[in-house]
Design an enzyme around this catalytic site. Sequence first.
Site, PDB file in Angstrom:
ATOM      1  N   HIS A  80       0.838  -1.231   0.000  1.00  0.00           N
ATOM      2  CA  HIS A  80       0.000   0.000   0.000  1.00  0.00           C
ATOM      3  C   HIS A  80       0.858   1.260   0.000  1.00  0.00           C
ATOM      4  O   HIS A  80       0.454   2.285   0.535  1.00  0.00           O
ATOM      5  CB  HIS A  80      -0.950   0.054   1.205  1.00  0.00           C
ATOM      6  CG  HIS A  80      -1.697  -1.202   1.449  1.00  0.00           C
ATOM      7  ND1 HIS A  80      -2.936  -1.458   0.915  1.00  0.00           N
ATOM      8  CD2 HIS A  80      -1.372  -2.306   2.170  1.00  0.00           C
ATOM      9  CE1 HIS A  80      -3.354  -2.648   1.304  1.00  0.00           C
ATOM     10  NE2 HIS A  80      -2.407  -3.196   2.065  1.00  0.00           N
ATOM     11  N   SER A  82      18.206  19.973 -15.804  1.00  0.00           N
ATOM     12  CA  SER A  82      17.139  20.905 -16.133  1.00  0.00           C
ATOM     13  C   SER A  82      17.755  22.166 -16.709  1.00  0.00           C
ATOM     14  O   SER A  82      18.854  22.570 -16.318  1.00  0.00           O
ATOM     15  CB  SER A  82      16.364  21.240 -14.856  1.00  0.00           C
ATOM     16  OG  SER A  82      15.745  22.491 -14.989  1.00  0.00           O
ATOM     17  N   GLU A  87      11.525   7.426 -17.032  1.00  0.00           N
ATOM     18  CA  GLU A  87      10.254   8.116 -17.319  1.00  0.00           C
ATOM     19  C   GLU A  87       9.777   7.821 -18.738  1.00  0.00           C
ATOM     20  O   GLU A  87       8.599   7.558 -18.979  1.00  0.00           O
ATOM     21  CB  GLU A  87      10.424   9.628 -17.161  1.00  0.00           C
ATOM     22  CG  GLU A  87      10.469  10.085 -15.719  1.00  0.00           C
ATOM     23  CD  GLU A  87      10.761  11.574 -15.608  1.00  0.00           C
ATOM     24  OE1 GLU A  87      10.014  12.246 -14.897  1.00  0.00           O
ATOM     25  OE2 GLU A  87      11.719  12.061 -16.240  1.00  0.00           O
TER      26      GLU A  87
END
Length: 466
Positions: free
Chosen positions: A157, A278, A291
């Site tokens: 969970h 970035s 990703e």
Amino acid sequence: MSEKPWEGRFSEKTDTSVESFTSSIHIDKRLYKHDIEGSIAHCKMLAKVSVITEDESLLLIQGLSKIKRDIERGNFQFYDSLEDIHMHIEAALAQQVGKTAQKLHTARSRNDQVALDVRMYLRDEVTGIIKSLVELRKVIVDFAKLHMDVILPGYTHMQRAQPILLSHHLMAYYEMFSRDLERFKEGLKRINVMPLGSAALAGTTYPIDRDYTAKLLDFPKISTNSIDAVSDRDFIIEFLASASICMVHFSRISEELILWSSSEFGFIELSDAFSTGSSIMPQKKNPDVPELVRGKSGRVFGNLITLLTIMKSLPLAYNRDMQEDKEPLFETLDTLKACIDIYKKMLINKEVMKQATSTGFLNATDMADYLVTMGMPFRAAHNCAGKAVNYALNKNKELHELTLKELQTFSPLIKDDIFNALSTQHMIDRRKSFGGTSTENVTAAVRQAEKSLEEEIGYLKGDGNK
Ligand code: ARG
């Protein structure tokens, strides 16, 4: 450019918009090699059963081989007006060898020809994927072996649950990719069926020898129903389904690497070579590779749905809708191969694994288990450990940070040796049930995997996978 093979029946020219709409050459040109191999085998068979002469067969084969070389050297023009790769090669053959070229298509239709080409193409590609998955599993096992001492919190969970070995976690992916590999191998049996000789849909009047063609093309089996042979795309759907499941696995491992590399988790640092920065925030190191793998899984699932949808209402036998099968198939192949390759490289490049902290009451189950060994029934022990967690939470401490005295307030059964039971390594090593996370088990699982990989690699080297 050029006449259409069906021109005899038509009095008007095809509209150019129709030519570009129906053309699939920009997609199916990648079948050229298999198309030519299939045609060469077909020629040999036609000569064997005396439908064409040996000389004609030789001439056709020479012409076809020359076309193959031309395509490979970029010496070949593709036109929309010639629709697909089959017609391009036939037209080029006419230029090479003249009239005899017209005999190549005897006892054959593009319907069984395209089925043959895709099966041959996919057979080669899946064989490559199987090899590549063996290598990926080897990389995972090597990685697991190298990091046997790294302990992670295991989650259920998305809540910290019990400590596990990182190697145990990684070996879970080894299992997933092993099942994928089995699925691809299993599917290969159904890809590896020779459809040529089914002609348009009903078979042919010529005395062809389908077994001979199959032998030449290294197919263990020929199709048994001509209608099915030209309209069956199950083997592609099955491959797309297996690829989708495999991409689920890549997407899940990617999600974990992304989470683990965040500062919230801080379990790993992806190597610089596999991260990007970035353009605005100097501190960032982004996990773009996982990703993108996670993102690309969407296309692969979509391609499965595309093909299921194309096929679901098609009456027998061939319908032109089926030309739409190639784009999703090729895209899935390219995506899957790229994902396997990048993962092999990324895992070899080794992320820096950090020992994750042992906070989060990962030892609560072990406190309960300890009480059970001291004679308390499990439900009562669970309740008792729960109370201890509640108490420790209020004190802002972990269970093993409480004093013996404090712990004894929850049960007089608790003795000094509880601290041993609550230590992380002890928790790992006590989980000895088969398939559990103990170092002993995981070491054995890694050894077993190494053994099986050794056999698989030996088998692949012997090229026994066809
Ligand atoms: N380009 C076609 C395809 O991929 C080849 C078969 C064409 N058959 C036909 N009857 N028009 O499906």
